[in-house]
Design a protein around this motif. Structure first.
Motif, PDB file in Angstrom:
ATOM      1  N   ALA A  35     -11.371  -4.733  -8.159  1.00  0.00           N
ATOM      2  CA  ALA A  35     -10.362  -5.759  -7.854  1.00  0.00           C
ATOM      3  C   ALA A  35      -8.969  -5.140  -7.803  1.00  0.00           C
ATOM      4  CB  ALA A  35     -10.395  -6.886  -8.889  1.00  0.00           C
ATOM      5  N   ILE A  36      -8.077  -5.870  -7.114  1.00  0.00           N
ATOM      6  CA  ILE A  36      -6.686  -5.450  -6.963  1.00  0.00           C
ATOM      7  C   ILE A  36      -5.780  -6.634  -7.271  1.00  0.00           C
ATOM      8  CG2 ILE A  36      -4.974  -4.437  -5.391  1.00  0.00           C
ATOM      9  CD1 ILE A  36      -7.475  -3.903  -3.518  1.00  0.00           C
ATOM     10  N   ASN A  37      -4.720  -6.378  -7.996  1.00  0.00           N
ATOM     11  CA  ASN A  37      -3.640  -7.351  -8.163  1.00  0.00           C
ATOM     12  C   ASN A  37      -2.360  -6.705  -7.665  1.00  0.00           C
ATOM     13  OD1 ASN A  37      -5.068  -9.510  -9.592  1.00  0.00           O
ATOM     14  ND2 ASN A  37      -5.197  -8.052 -11.268  1.00  0.00           N
ATOM     15  N   VAL A  38      -1.583  -7.435  -6.886  1.00  0.00           N
ATOM     16  CA  VAL A  38      -0.310  -6.918  -6.387  1.00  0.00           C
ATOM     17  C   VAL A  38       0.796  -7.904  -6.747  1.00  0.00           C
ATOM     18  CG1 VAL A  38       0.978  -6.090  -4.386  1.00  0.00           C
ATOM     19  CG2 VAL A  38      -1.515  -5.852  -4.438  1.00  0.00           C
ATOM     20  N   LYS A 121       3.709   1.052 -11.181  1.00  0.00           N
ATOM     21  CA  LYS A 121       4.882   0.558 -10.465  1.00  0.00           C
ATOM     22  C   LYS A 121       5.205   1.522  -9.322  1.00  0.00           C
ATOM     23  CE  LYS A 121       7.028  -1.526 -14.555  1.00  0.00           C
ATOM     24  NZ  LYS A 121       8.123  -1.357 -15.530  1.00  0.00           N
ATOM     25  N   VAL A 122       5.308   0.971  -8.129  1.00  0.00           N
ATOM     26  CA  VAL A 122       5.626   1.775  -6.950  1.00  0.00           C
ATOM     27  C   VAL A 122       6.699   1.046  -6.149  1.00  0.00           C
ATOM     28  CG1 VAL A 122       3.307   2.787  -6.855  1.00  0.00           C
ATOM     29  CG2 VAL A 122       3.806   0.692  -5.561  1.00  0.00           C
ATOM     30  N   LEU A 123       7.252   1.729  -5.168  1.00  0.00           N
ATOM     31  CA  LEU A 123       8.245   1.105  -4.299  1.00  0.00           C
ATOM     32  C   LEU A 123       7.563   0.224  -3.263  1.00  0.00           C
ATOM     33  CD1 LEU A 123      10.728   4.056  -3.692  1.00  0.00           C
ATOM     34  CD2 LEU A 123      11.033   2.078  -5.203  1.00  0.00           C
ATOM     35  N   GLY A 124       8.212  -0.892  -2.924  1.00  0.00           N
ATOM     36  CA  GLY A 124       7.692  -1.775  -1.887  1.00  0.00           C
ATOM     37  C   GLY A 124       8.197  -1.367  -0.521  1.00  0.00           C
ATOM     38  N   SER A 125       7.982  -2.219   0.465  1.00  0.00           N
ATOM     39  CA  SER A 125       8.344  -1.906   1.845  1.00  0.00           C
ATOM     40  C   SER A 125       9.749  -2.382   2.212  1.00  0.00           C
ATOM     41  CB  SER A 125       7.328  -2.543   2.801  1.00  0.00           C
ATOM     42  OG  SER A 125       7.259  -3.949   2.604  1.00  0.00           O
ATOM     43  N   ARG A 126      10.416  -3.121   1.300  1.00  0.00           N
ATOM     44  CA  ARG A 126      11.751  -3.651   1.575  1.00  0.00           C
ATOM     45  C   ARG A 126      12.763  -3.069   0.592  1.00  0.00           C
ATOM     46  NH1 ARG A 126      11.146  -9.980   1.267  1.00  0.00           N
ATOM     47  NH2 ARG A 126      10.303  -9.350  -0.759  1.00  0.00           N
ATOM     48  N   PRO A 127      14.044  -3.087   0.931  1.00  0.00           N
ATOM     49  CA  PRO A 127      15.072  -2.589   0.008  1.00  0.00           C
ATOM     50  C   PRO A 127      15.041  -3.351  -1.322  1.00  0.00           C
ATOM     51  CG  PRO A 127      15.995  -2.875   2.201  1.00  0.00           C
ATOM     52  CD  PRO A 127      14.629  -3.488   2.236  1.00  0.00           C
ATOM     53  N   GLY A 130      10.150  -3.734  -5.661  1.00  0.00           N
ATOM     54  CA  GLY A 130       9.143  -2.974  -6.379  1.00  0.00           C
ATOM     55  C   GLY A 130       7.798  -3.653  -6.251  1.00  0.00           C
ATOM     56  N   ARG A 131       6.765  -2.899  -6.439  1.00  0.00           N
ATOM     57  CA  ARG A 131       5.409  -3.458  -6.448  1.00  0.00           C
ATOM     58  C   ARG A 131       4.704  -2.973  -7.715  1.00  0.00           C
ATOM     59  NH1 ARG A 131       3.627  -4.452  -0.931  1.00  0.00           N
ATOM     60  NH2 ARG A 131       5.418  -5.470   0.072  1.00  0.00           N
ATOM     61  N   MET A 132       4.065  -3.891  -8.395  1.00  0.00           N
ATOM     62  CA  MET A 132       3.163  -3.500  -9.474  1.00  0.00           C
ATOM     63  C   MET A 132       1.745  -3.649  -8.935  1.00  0.00           C
ATOM     64  SD  MET A 132       2.716  -4.785 -13.439  1.00  0.00           S
ATOM     65  CE  MET A 132       2.191  -6.466 -13.048  1.00  0.00           C
ATOM     66  N   ILE A 133       1.051  -2.540  -8.867  1.00  0.00           N
ATOM     67  CA  ILE A 133      -0.324  -2.524  -8.391  1.00  0.00           C
ATOM     68  C   ILE A 133      -1.234  -2.394  -9.597  1.00  0.00           C
ATOM     69  CG2 ILE A 133      -1.970  -1.430  -6.831  1.00  0.00           C
ATOM     70  CD1 ILE A 133       0.514  -2.416  -5.382  1.00  0.00           C
ATOM     71  N   VAL A 134      -2.107  -3.371  -9.793  1.00  0.00           N
ATOM     72  CA  VAL A 134      -3.062  -3.329 -10.908  1.00  0.00           C
ATOM     73  C   VAL A 134      -4.461  -3.157 -10.326  1.00  0.00           C
ATOM     74  CG1 VAL A 134      -3.969  -4.491 -12.941  1.00  0.00           C
ATOM     75  CG2 VAL A 134      -1.592  -4.862 -12.263  1.00  0.00           C
ATOM     76  N   LEU A 135      -5.077  -2.031 -10.656  1.00  0.00           N
ATOM     77  CA  LEU A 135      -6.419  -1.717 -10.174  1.00  0.00           C
ATOM     78  C   LEU A 135      -7.400  -1.884 -11.334  1.00  0.00           C
ATOM     79  CD1 LEU A 135      -5.484   1.569  -8.266  1.00  0.00           C
ATOM     80  CD2 LEU A 135      -5.544  -0.770  -7.370  1.00  0.00           C
ATOM     81  N   SER A 136      -8.499  -2.577 -11.085  1.00  0.00           N
ATOM     82  CA  SER A 136      -9.463  -2.822 -12.161  1.00  0.00           C
ATOM     83  C   SER A 136     -10.839  -2.299 -11.772  1.00  0.00           C
ATOM     84  CB  SER A 136      -9.545  -4.312 -12.490  1.00  0.00           C
ATOM     85  OG  SER A 136     -10.105  -5.022 -11.400  1.00  0.00           O
ATOM     86  N   ALA A 157      -2.300   3.580  -5.048  1.00  0.00           N
ATOM     87  CA  ALA A 157      -1.314   2.563  -5.408  1.00  0.00           C
ATOM     88  C   ALA A 157      -0.045   2.711  -4.573  1.00  0.00           C
ATOM     89  CB  ALA A 157      -0.984   2.658  -6.896  1.00  0.00           C
ATOM     90  N   SER A 158       0.389   3.934  -4.332  1.00  0.00           N
ATOM     91  CA  SER A 158       1.601   4.172  -3.536  1.00  0.00           C
ATOM     92  C   SER A 158       1.433   3.675  -2.109  1.00  0.00           C
ATOM     93  CB  SER A 158       1.949   5.656  -3.530  1.00  0.00           C
ATOM     94  OG  SER A 158       2.287   6.107  -4.821  1.00  0.00           O
ATOM     95  N   VAL A 159       0.275   3.933  -1.523  1.00  0.00           N
ATOM     96  CA  VAL A 159       0.019   3.490  -0.156  1.00  0.00           C
ATOM     97  C   VAL A 159      -0.091   1.963  -0.101  1.00  0.00           C
ATOM     98  CG1 VAL A 159      -1.617   3.567   1.772  1.00  0.00           C
ATOM     99  CG2 VAL A 159      -1.069   5.659   0.501  1.00  0.00           C
TER     100      VAL A 159
END
Length: 245
Positions: A35-38, A121-127, A130-136, A157-159
């Protein structure tokens, strides 16, 4: 190991956000995840823009019904300077648990099939996004997040942070589309402006009403959403698709 270039190519070929989401689910499955949470949020204010999850709907129902957002370590993780956080489900002993809710959340994840969770925590596509990607995963943490896989999960997660977008329909099963009491148009407007980073005085000025009235709308919205704080009310309103900042 999946190369970064290959990961980027696989997402670049997607036609829209839904194709990107499908590619993300395929990618996490290839590395043993389930699963993925964004979470998209403002890097400065930490206000949440949107949330999307591929966890099963039954678990998301339980999570919301038991108000686990108020004790979720990943929600708290957003306010820390750390870039990664790892949770091994079923690992907290009752006698040392920070709270009963955190203990229950940690152990109910096992029953839901999510044994290991890794938040990055990674950078998002907009100025300023941020994005928090949770991988389970249903694997043990040492297997899912062992030293040989950490770099791969970070790349993934970065991609995902660059390519994944908000759901087209916030009432879909991939979002937490659960609703409780009806929110008035005024309450929804206040929450939307609050999610946009505005303070109470600025909201009052924009809406042409007194600041004390803004506080009353927020208090009413919090009660209807079952939220202790206005930040928690924002999270719930966004998760439930009531507002779309």
């Amino acid at each position: 190991m999946l190369r970064l270039e290959d990961l980027i190519d696989s997402f670049s070929g997607a036609k829209n956000h839904e194709d990107c989401w499908d590619q993300a689910r395929r990618s996490i499955s290839q590395v043993g995840g389930n699963a993925i949470n964004v979470v998209s949020y403002d890097l400065l204010t930490k206000n949440i823009h949107w949330v999307r999850s591929s966890m099963n709907h039954s678990w998301l129902n339980d999570y919301t019904a038991q108000n686990f957002a108020s004790s979720d370590p990943f929600v708290q993780f957003l306010d820390t300077p750390n870039s990664e956080s790892v949770v091994a489900a079923g690992s907290i002993e009752r006698k040392v648990a920070p709270s009963l809710d955190e203990y229950e959340l940690n152990h109910q994840l096992i029953d839901a099939g999510y044994h290991s969770l890794v938040a990055m925590k990674v950078l998002g596509s907009r100025p300023n996004e941020g994005r928090m990607i949770v991988l389970s995963s249903d694997q043990k943490i040492e297997e899912f997040y062992g030293s040989e896989k950490q770099l791969l999960l970070r790349r993934l997660a970065s991609v995902m942070g660059m390519f994944l977008g908000a759901p087209q329909d916030n009432s879909s099963l991939n979002s937490l589309g659960l609703r409780s009491e009806h929110l008035t148009p005024r309450e929804l407007e206040v929450l939307t402006l609050l999610a946009d980073g505005k303070r109470n005085d600025a909201i009052a000025h924009k809406m042409g009403i007194a600041e004390v009235t803004i506080r009353k709308h927020l208090l009413s919205a919090r009660k209807k959403l079952g939220a202790v704080t206005r930040e928690e009310a924002l999270v719930k309103a966004i998760l439930q698709g009531r507002i779309q900042p």
